[in-house]
Design a protein around this motif. Structure first.
Motif, mmCIF file in Angstrom:
data_model
loop_
_atom_site.group_PDB
_atom_site.id
_atom_site.type_symbol
_atom_site.label_atom_id
_atom_site.label_comp_id
_atom_site.label_asym_id
_atom_site.label_seq_id
_atom_site.Cartn_x
_atom_site.Cartn_y
_atom_site.Cartn_z
ATOM 1 N N UNK A 209 0.823 -1.209 0.000
ATOM 2 C CA UNK A 209 0.000 0.000 0.000
ATOM 3 C C UNK A 209 0.859 1.262 0.000
ATOM 4 N N UNK A 210 2.140 1.121 -0.140
ATOM 5 C CA UNK A 210 3.024 2.302 -0.130
ATOM 6 C C UNK A 210 2.777 3.257 -1.295
ATOM 7 N N UNK A 211 2.240 2.805 -2.465
ATOM 8 C CA UNK A 211 1.973 3.763 -3.548
ATOM 9 C C UNK A 211 0.696 4.582 -3.354
ATOM 10 N N UNK A 212 0.033 4.472 -2.197
ATOM 11 C CA UNK A 212 -1.279 5.089 -1.999
ATOM 12 C C UNK A 212 -1.175 6.265 -1.027
ATOM 13 N N UNK A 213 -0.841 7.444 -1.518
ATOM 14 C CA UNK A 213 -0.614 8.590 -0.626
ATOM 15 C C UNK A 213 -1.873 9.100 0.054
ATOM 16 N N UNK A 214 -3.062 8.828 -0.511
ATOM 17 C CA UNK A 214 -4.310 9.358 0.041
ATOM 18 C C UNK A 214 -5.104 8.317 0.822
ATOM 19 N N UNK A 215 -4.510 7.151 1.095
ATOM 20 C CA UNK A 215 -5.236 6.091 1.787
ATOM 21 C C UNK A 215 -5.694 6.548 3.164
ATOM 22 N N UNK A 216 -7.011 6.424 3.412
ATOM 23 C CA UNK A 216 -7.607 6.789 4.707
ATOM 24 C C UNK A 216 -7.995 5.573 5.525
ATOM 25 N N UNK A 217 -8.425 4.499 4.868
ATOM 26 C CA UNK A 217 -8.872 3.312 5.584
ATOM 27 C C UNK A 217 -8.241 2.064 4.981
ATOM 28 N N UNK A 218 -7.720 1.202 5.870
ATOM 29 C CA UNK A 218 -7.134 -0.071 5.449
ATOM 30 C C UNK A 218 -7.664 -1.162 6.372
ATOM 31 N N UNK A 219 -8.380 -2.137 5.785
ATOM 32 C CA UNK A 219 -8.979 -3.216 6.564
ATOM 33 C C UNK A 219 -8.574 -4.553 5.948
ATOM 34 N N UNK A 220 -7.642 -5.243 6.583
ATOM 35 C CA UNK A 220 -7.143 -6.514 6.047
ATOM 36 C C UNK A 220 -7.018 -7.551 7.164
ATOM 37 N N UNK A 221 -8.071 -7.703 7.948
ATOM 38 C CA UNK A 221 -8.093 -8.726 8.986
ATOM 39 C C UNK A 221 -8.426 -10.085 8.389
ATOM 40 N N UNK A 222 -8.060 -11.153 9.106
ATOM 41 C CA UNK A 222 -8.330 -12.520 8.690
ATOM 42 C C UNK A 222 -7.653 -12.849 7.362
ATOM 43 N N UNK A 223 -6.473 -12.330 7.162
ATOM 44 C CA UNK A 223 -5.716 -12.620 5.943
ATOM 45 C C UNK A 223 -4.453 -13.390 6.314
ATOM 46 N N UNK A 224 -3.491 -13.412 5.401
ATOM 47 C CA UNK A 224 -2.283 -14.202 5.617
ATOM 48 C C UNK A 224 -1.040 -13.341 5.387
ATOM 49 N N UNK A 225 -1.147 -12.048 5.711
ATOM 50 C CA UNK A 225 -0.035 -11.133 5.482
ATOM 51 C C UNK A 225 1.100 -11.395 6.464
ATOM 52 N N UNK A 226 2.318 -11.365 5.947
ATOM 53 C CA UNK A 226 3.492 -11.517 6.796
ATOM 54 C C UNK A 226 4.067 -10.159 7.184
ATOM 55 N N UNK A 227 3.880 -9.170 6.330
ATOM 56 C CA UNK A 227 4.344 -7.816 6.628
ATOM 57 C C UNK A 227 3.329 -6.811 6.103
ATOM 58 N N UNK A 228 3.338 -5.630 6.685
ATOM 59 C CA UNK A 228 2.536 -4.516 6.181
ATOM 60 C C UNK A 228 3.298 -3.228 6.457
ATOM 61 N N UNK A 229 3.485 -2.430 5.431
ATOM 62 C CA UNK A 229 4.222 -1.172 5.548
ATOM 63 C C UNK A 229 3.267 -0.026 5.238
ATOM 64 N N UNK A 230 2.933 0.771 6.257
ATOM 65 C CA UNK A 230 2.026 1.908 6.077
ATOM 66 C C UNK A 230 2.752 3.224 6.346
ATOM 67 N N UNK A 231 4.067 3.198 6.249
ATOM 68 C CA UNK A 231 4.861 4.379 6.593
ATOM 69 C C UNK A 231 4.619 5.551 5.653
ATOM 70 N N UNK A 232 4.185 5.282 4.425
ATOM 71 C CA UNK A 232 3.941 6.365 3.470
ATOM 72 C C UNK A 232 2.495 6.845 3.486
ATOM 73 N N UNK A 233 1.637 6.151 4.207
ATOM 74 C CA UNK A 233 0.208 6.486 4.232
ATOM 75 C C UNK A 233 -0.069 7.444 5.392
ATOM 76 N N UNK A 234 0.442 8.651 5.265
ATOM 77 C CA UNK A 234 0.408 9.591 6.393
ATOM 78 C C UNK A 234 -0.992 10.101 6.710
ATOM 79 N N UNK A 253 -3.249 -12.501 10.768
ATOM 80 C CA UNK A 253 -2.300 -12.356 9.691
ATOM 81 C C UNK A 253 -1.009 -12.967 10.214
ATOM 82 N N UNK A 254 -0.046 -13.126 9.367
ATOM 83 C CA UNK A 254 1.234 -13.683 9.819
ATOM 84 C C UNK A 254 2.197 -12.567 10.208
ATOM 85 N N UNK A 255 1.677 -11.525 10.809
ATOM 86 C CA UNK A 255 2.470 -10.355 11.190
ATOM 87 C C UNK A 255 3.164 -10.590 12.515
#
Length: 416
Positions: A209-234, A253-255
């Motif tokens: 999601x790093x290419x999304x500068x205007x992201x306001x809401x992120x909902x990814x529960x019950x998934x299989x993610x190992x990492x998530x980087x929201x540092x650019x989603x200010x 998630x696998x976080x």
């Protein structure tokens, strides 16, 4: 001569006015009668084409009787909005509805394919609870709102849909219906996106999601993610990486860590029932977080916050935060593991991947070993043993729960 021309024009007009369209499904035709669209008001499998061409908005919801054949929909050439809810048809020809901007198809389990390539003016597309296994959106470049929840899609390409604002690929009825099985979603061209949801996307293992500068809401529960980087989603305001169910395994998630320190606009945070051991919420604006839920995280020993004293005492804006008060502490500088916590972190399992026996490397006595699947179901257990036999388990990802006198550690492993 003039009279002849006039008669010809009148004759042609009469023929055009008298053209009919076949509507063989009685439920479909009755719905048109009920809405005053079928002007003759009679179930006769035909409707004046002019009646259908005059319609710009059509909603048919039939909870007691369902349409099985949508023949006739092709004559609605001026449709701008179409909603079909709870029906049994398996195909839909809307290629003539080039003015269509709003399409909502829900709970049409038999629908296996749909072609929207001619509907180039679509801005809102909602298709949920169908048997769709694929859909081509490459021509729908004006799409702004897209929901493809609870279908049977194994992949989705939205790289051409650069105007998208909100996207939802969730599986809400995950326990009763088949669902989407995405492993990844490419969002690199969707830079206007403000909301992305994918609840119960069990196969979603990566998401950038790093290419999304205007992201306001992120909902990814019950998934299989190992990492998530929201540092650019200010501008991120809401994030859901877990949610409350009976077992924390169900949500995982696998976080291993979540860093929200670069998200000063957060108002709602939910990392309930995950396996995270590191959580940085020191974003210099904790006072704006009106809801923070981090309970049922047995490996989360410390949360980095703005104000350690207020967080520890549950005062100020921290008063309504939910967390495991018997496990979790706070710091506004650095989370340092205690001796007991370090020992728990040193617990390891091997080999990983495993075929037969899963061993535990430990310098302290083990009281209990237990193996769970990602739904939280107990599959194997062993008392005070340095290994557990997993040879009969199916290939896949599992979690072993290691219990000692100093605490509990959960370790993921792969069964070959």
């Amino acid at each position: 001569m003039k009279s002849t021309i006039t008669l010809v024009i009148l004759f042609i007009s009469f023929i055009a006015f008298g053209q009919t369209t076949t509507v063989p499904d009685d439920v479909f035709e009755q719905a048109l009668i009920d809405q005053g669209i079928d002007s003759d008001g009679t179930l006769n499998d035909t409707v004046l084409t002019s009646d259908l061409e005059a319609v710009t908005e059509l909603l048919i919801f039939s909870p007691t009787s369902s349409i099985q054949d949508m023949t006739g929909i092709e004559a609605f050439v001026n449709l701008e909005s179409l909603e079909l809810l709870e029906h049994d048809f398996n195909s839909l020809n809307i290629s003539n509805s080039i003015n269509l901007t709003f399409l909502n198809i829900s709970t049409v389990f038999n629908l296996t394919s749909i072609d929207v390539s001619s509907n180039i003016n679509l801005t809102h597309l909602f298709i949920s609870e169908t048997s769709l296994s694929s859909i081509n959106l490459s021509n729908n470049i004006d799409l702004q709102f897209l929901e493809l929840s609870q279908n049977r899609l194994s992949e989705i390409d939205i790289t051409n849909n650069t105007e998208l604002i909100e996207v939802d690929f969730s599986n809400y009825n995950f326990d009763t219906l088949p669902g989407n099985i995405f492993t990844t979603v490419d969002l690199s061209n969707n830079q206007l996106l403000t909301k992305f949801s994918c609840f119960h996307c069990d196969d979603l293992s990566s998401l950038d999601v790093t290419p999304l500068p205007d992201l306001r809401e992120l909902h990814v529960a019950f998934c299989n993610l190992e990492t998530i980087d929201v540092s650019t989603n200010i501008f991120l305001e809401e994030i859901t990486l877990g949610a409350g169910f009976n077992s924390f395994f169900e949500n995982s998630n696998e976080l291993e860590s979540v860093d929200l320190s670069q998200n000063p606009n957060l108002t709602r945070v939910n990392v309930t029932n995950t396996l995270i051991s590191s959580f940085n919420l020191n974003n210099e604006n904790n006072e704006s977080i009106i809801s923070m839920r981090a309970g049922d995280n047995p490996d989360l020993n410390c949360i980095l916050v703005d104000n350690e004293d207020q967080a520890a005492s549950g005062t100020g804006n921290y008063a309504n935060w939910v967390y495991d008060d018997d496990v979790t502490s706070f710091s506004d500088t650095e989370c340092v593991l205690s001796v007991a916590e370090k020992r728990l972190q040193e617990l390891q399992v091997y080999p990983n991947p495993v075929t037969n026996r899963l061993f535990v490397q430990s310098n302290q006595p083990l009281q209990h070993l237990a193996v769970y699947n990602l739904r939280g179901q107990l599959l194997r257990q062993s008392e005070q043993s340095q290994f557990i036999n997993v040879s009969s388990l199916a290939s896949g990802l599992y979690i072993v729960k290691l219990t000692t006198l100093e605490g509990i550690r959960h370790v993921r492993f792969i069964k070959e």
